[in-house]
Design a protein around this motif. Structure first.
Motif, PDB file in Angstrom:
ATOM      1  N   TYR A  35       0.854  -1.202   0.000  1.00 50.91           N
ATOM      2  CA  TYR A  35       0.000   0.000   0.000  1.00 50.91           C
ATOM      3  C   TYR A  35       0.884   1.244   0.000  1.00 50.91           C
ATOM      4  CZ  TYR A  35      -3.528   3.404   1.393  1.00 50.91           C
ATOM      5  OH  TYR A  35      -4.358   4.496   1.453  1.00 50.91           O
ATOM      6  N   ARG A  36       0.446   2.229  -0.788  1.00 50.10           N
ATOM      7  CA  ARG A  36       1.208   3.472  -0.868  1.00 50.10           C
ATOM      8  C   ARG A  36       0.636   4.512   0.078  1.00 50.10           C
ATOM      9  NH1 ARG A  36       3.713   4.462  -6.615  1.00 50.10           N
ATOM     10  NH2 ARG A  36       4.572   2.373  -6.868  1.00 50.10           N
ATOM     11  N   LEU A  37       1.439   4.948   0.997  1.00 51.13           N
ATOM     12  CA  LEU A  37       1.017   6.020   1.902  1.00 51.13           C
ATOM     13  C   LEU A  37       1.127   7.375   1.218  1.00 51.13           C
ATOM     14  CD1 LEU A  37       2.650   4.812   5.213  1.00 51.13           C
ATOM     15  CD2 LEU A  37       0.223   5.187   4.818  1.00 51.13           C
ATOM     16  N   LEU A  38       1.980   7.428   0.190  1.00 52.04           N
ATOM     17  CA  LEU A  38       2.170   8.691  -0.527  1.00 52.04           C
ATOM     18  C   LEU A  38       2.674   8.390  -1.924  1.00 52.04           C
ATOM     19  CD1 LEU A  38       2.474  11.858  -0.517  1.00 52.04           C
ATOM     20  CD2 LEU A  38       4.847  11.476   0.184  1.00 52.04           C
ATOM     21  N   ASP A  39       2.114   9.110  -2.908  1.00 48.10           N
ATOM     22  CA  ASP A  39       2.613   8.980  -4.273  1.00 48.10           C
ATOM     23  C   ASP A  39       3.371  10.233  -4.669  1.00 48.10           C
ATOM     24  OD1 ASP A  39       1.936   6.494  -5.677  1.00 48.10           O
ATOM     25  OD2 ASP A  39      -0.133   6.992  -5.115  1.00 48.10           O
ATOM     26  N   GLU A  40       4.414  10.028  -5.411  1.00 46.18           N
ATOM     27  CA  GLU A  40       5.191  11.103  -6.025  1.00 46.18           C
ATOM     28  C   GLU A  40       4.232  12.162  -6.578  1.00 46.18           C
ATOM     29  OE1 GLU A  40       7.847   9.418  -8.904  1.00 46.18           O
ATOM     30  OE2 GLU A  40       8.262  11.379  -9.789  1.00 46.18           O
ATOM     31  N   GLY A  41       4.505  13.424  -6.261  1.00 47.68           N
ATOM     32  CA  GLY A  41       3.653  14.494  -6.761  1.00 47.68           C
ATOM     33  C   GLY A  41       2.624  14.952  -5.755  1.00 47.68           C
ATOM     34  N   GLY A  42       2.296  14.085  -4.784  1.00 53.19           N
ATOM     35  CA  GLY A  42       1.355  14.477  -3.740  1.00 53.19           C
ATOM     36  C   GLY A  42       2.061  15.168  -2.570  1.00 53.19           C
ATOM     37  N   VAL A  43       1.303  15.902  -1.784  1.00 53.07           N
ATOM     38  CA  VAL A  43       1.874  16.540  -0.605  1.00 53.07           C
ATOM     39  C   VAL A  43       1.724  15.598   0.584  1.00 53.07           C
ATOM     40  CG1 VAL A  43       1.643  18.440   1.041  1.00 53.07           C
ATOM     41  CG2 VAL A  43       1.405  18.873  -1.424  1.00 53.07           C
ATOM     42  N   CYS A  44       2.797  15.408   1.325  1.00 54.60           N
ATOM     43  CA  CYS A  44       2.743  14.528   2.486  1.00 54.60           C
ATOM     44  C   CYS A  44       2.164  15.286   3.677  1.00 54.60           C
ATOM     45  CB  CYS A  44       4.138  14.006   2.824  1.00 54.60           C
ATOM     46  SG  CYS A  44       4.118  12.772   4.127  1.00 54.60           S
ATOM     47  N   ARG A  45       0.953  14.937   4.062  1.00 56.43           N
ATOM     48  CA  ARG A  45       0.246  15.696   5.096  1.00 56.43           C
ATOM     49  C   ARG A  45       0.445  15.121   6.487  1.00 56.43           C
ATOM     50  NH1 ARG A  45      -1.448  19.826   2.327  1.00 56.43           N
ATOM     51  NH2 ARG A  45      -2.397  19.390   0.316  1.00 56.43           N
ATOM     52  N   TYR A  46       1.107  13.978   6.586  1.00 51.96           N
ATOM     53  CA  TYR A  46       1.198  13.321   7.891  1.00 51.96           C
ATOM     54  C   TYR A  46       2.612  12.953   8.283  1.00 51.96           C
ATOM     55  CZ  TYR A  46      -3.724  12.863   6.847  1.00 51.96           C
ATOM     56  OH  TYR A  46      -5.018  13.135   6.504  1.00 51.96           O
ATOM     57  N   ILE A  47       2.816  12.907   9.573  1.00 53.91           N
ATOM     58  CA  ILE A  47       4.018  12.274  10.083  1.00 53.91           C
ATOM     59  C   ILE A  47       3.568  10.995  10.766  1.00 53.91           C
ATOM     60  CG2 ILE A  47       3.946  13.613  12.252  1.00 53.91           C
ATOM     61  CD1 ILE A  47       6.996  13.440  12.228  1.00 53.91           C
ATOM     62  N   TYR A  48       4.307   9.906  10.545  1.00 51.51           N
ATOM     63  CA  TYR A  48       3.877   8.587  10.978  1.00 51.51           C
ATOM     64  C   TYR A  48       4.786   7.998  12.051  1.00 51.51           C
ATOM     65  CZ  TYR A  48       1.253   8.719   6.579  1.00 51.51           C
ATOM     66  OH  TYR A  48       0.413   9.073   5.546  1.00 51.51           O
ATOM     67  N   PHE A  49       4.187   7.182  12.858  1.00 55.22           N
ATOM     68  CA  PHE A  49       4.931   6.363  13.802  1.00 55.22           C
ATOM     69  C   PHE A  49       4.625   4.914  13.459  1.00 55.22           C
ATOM     70  CE2 PHE A  49       4.971   3.818  17.659  1.00 55.22           C
ATOM     71  CZ  PHE A  49       6.255   4.078  18.139  1.00 55.22           C
ATOM     72  N   LEU A  50       5.653   4.158  13.173  1.00 60.29           N
ATOM     73  CA  LEU A  50       5.439   2.778  12.729  1.00 60.29           C
ATOM     74  C   LEU A  50       5.400   1.835  13.931  1.00 60.29           C
ATOM     75  CD1 LEU A  50       5.110   0.931  10.276  1.00 60.29           C
ATOM     76  CD2 LEU A  50       7.593   0.756  10.136  1.00 60.29           C
ATOM     77  N   HIS A  51       4.237   1.288  14.155  1.00 58.03           N
ATOM     78  CA  HIS A  51       4.070   0.387  15.287  1.00 58.03           C
ATOM     79  C   HIS A  51       4.654  -0.986  14.964  1.00 58.03           C
ATOM     80  CE1 HIS A  51       1.732  -2.632  17.653  1.00 58.03           C
ATOM     81  NE2 HIS A  51       2.144  -1.842  18.621  1.00 58.03           N
ATOM     82  N   ASN A  52       4.303  -1.502  13.794  1.00 57.99           N
ATOM     83  CA  ASN A  52       4.980  -2.717  13.320  1.00 57.99           C
ATOM     84  C   ASN A  52       4.935  -2.777  11.819  1.00 57.99           C
ATOM     85  OD1 ASN A  52       2.592  -4.213  12.382  1.00 57.99           O
ATOM     86  ND2 ASN A  52       2.080  -4.283  14.554  1.00 57.99           N
ATOM     87  N   GLY A  53       5.878  -3.542  11.244  1.00 58.10           N
ATOM     88  CA  GLY A  53       5.985  -3.630   9.795  1.00 58.10           C
ATOM     89  C   GLY A  53       7.256  -2.963   9.299  1.00 58.10           C
ATOM     90  N   ILE A  54       7.338  -2.838   7.978  1.00 58.54           N
ATOM     91  CA  ILE A  54       8.455  -2.128   7.352  1.00 58.54           C
ATOM     92  C   ILE A  54       7.893  -1.220   6.276  1.00 58.54           C
ATOM     93  CG2 ILE A  54      10.520  -2.298   5.909  1.00 58.54           C
ATOM     94  CD1 ILE A  54      11.395  -4.650   7.246  1.00 58.54           C
TER      95      ILE A  54
END
Lengths: 187, 187
Positions: A35-54
């Motif tokens: 899953y893409r959290l952000l695509d090239e060209g879009g504005v990143c509106r969030y800062i994330y904390f990764l609980h688990n995964g990569i």
DNA sequence: CGCCGAGTTGAACTGAATCAAGAAACGTGG
DNA sequence: CCACGTTTCTTGATTCAGTTCAACTCGGCG
């Protein structure tokens, strides 16, 4: 949620108000692999904390995906430049495993900065980490051989090594997949 | 001094108080060519504004000096990591020309941050610039050929090209001096 | 069973490093 | 202002790490 506090606690002692306000603006969700959290060209509106995964950040260069960073358990991550400037991103972000993230919007973070100055440290910590990581990679690319870079990677990111495909790692190291395969063989 | 204000003005409108307090903590000095503003292992106590001249940051790697950044007229610069953390630096800073710098100590800057929150923008601006610059270099090292990197450099840093020695530029580009000489020839 | 993505292996090719030597440019002192 | 040593730059020959292209293996999964 407590994990977030654990991450922040060495840097900022948060009062009960601050904690409450933080909890109010933190959302969370499950992210399936690829899953893409952000695509090239879009504005990143969030800062994330990764609980688990990569999760990884990557750019397109002549049709190839060049991985520029990895995040794993308990890492904070975002598309740095885009998030700070709130301008379109040149990088994309995607999950390499099923993941679970907590996140705060840029807007809410700004409000937290104003009402609880302690939070300013988040920005600084994140920037510092990103910067140092990036700097190490640049030096590595500038001065080390493919084999040295790989050995370096093994030491720095053992978990990622186990859980990520060869192609993704080789693009991060700036070498071809075939070469990485051969390097790996000779060890 | 007015140059400093010009640099900052797009980001923060400073009140008269803020300006006065800023002026009180800014020092300035002449730096002769080859002078080291910081040696590897020392803590970088200052952030600098380069009025004129050229300055570079570099690291030692197996006895070779690897240039990691350049600053020229009207640039803010410091040993990022060391200055932020106030820990010993892995990079050194030296003047490549006779230069003139304005500078503020870490301590005084902290005070400015507290008394005039507008100044927080300085940190962000500086970090942003450094980060983006570094990121571009990393990508360039990761994906481009020596010739492409050089052509890129010509476009990005025309002034530095004119005023700096080949060896310094080649170490920045991550290629040998001989190769750079040949590349230059074929254009 | 056959397809598909991921990884491995081989062979040919090439960009860039290295080593070595010479040519320019530069500064310093006589 | 020239002569000298030092540093910087160029050029050539050789070598090698890493790319590219192409074929093949392996393990899942519909």
């Amino acid at each position: 949620m407590n994990q977030i506090l654990n991450i922040l606690s060495p840097f900022a002692t948060l009062g009960d108000d601050a904690k409450a306000d933080l909890f109010n603006v933190v959302s969370h969700k499950k992210i399936p692999k690829n899953y893409r959290l952000l695509d090239e060209g879009g504005v990143c509106r969030y800062i994330y904390f990764l609980h688990n995964g990569i999760v990884r950040g990557f750019k397109n260069r002549d049709g190839k995906e060049i991985t520029t960073w990895f995040a794993c358990e308990n890492d904070l991550f975002t598309a740095m430049y885009s998030f700070i400037t709130q301008k379109p991103s040149v990088e994309s972000i995607e999950a390499l495993e099923d993941s679970y993230v907590y996140f705060i919007s840029h807007k809410d973070l700004q409000t937290l900065f104003k009402t609880h100055p302690e939070f300013n440290l988040i920005g600084r910590i994140l920037t510092e980490r990103y910067y140092v990581q990036l700097e190490e990679r640049a030096i590595s690319l500038q001065t080390q051989s493919a084999t040295e870079r790989y050995q370096n990677f093994i030491v720095e990111h053992p978990q990622i090594l186990q859980r990520t495909s060869l192609g993704v790692i080789s693009s991060y190291l700036g070498i071809s997949q075939e070469t990485l395969s051969r390097i790996r063989k000779n060890l």
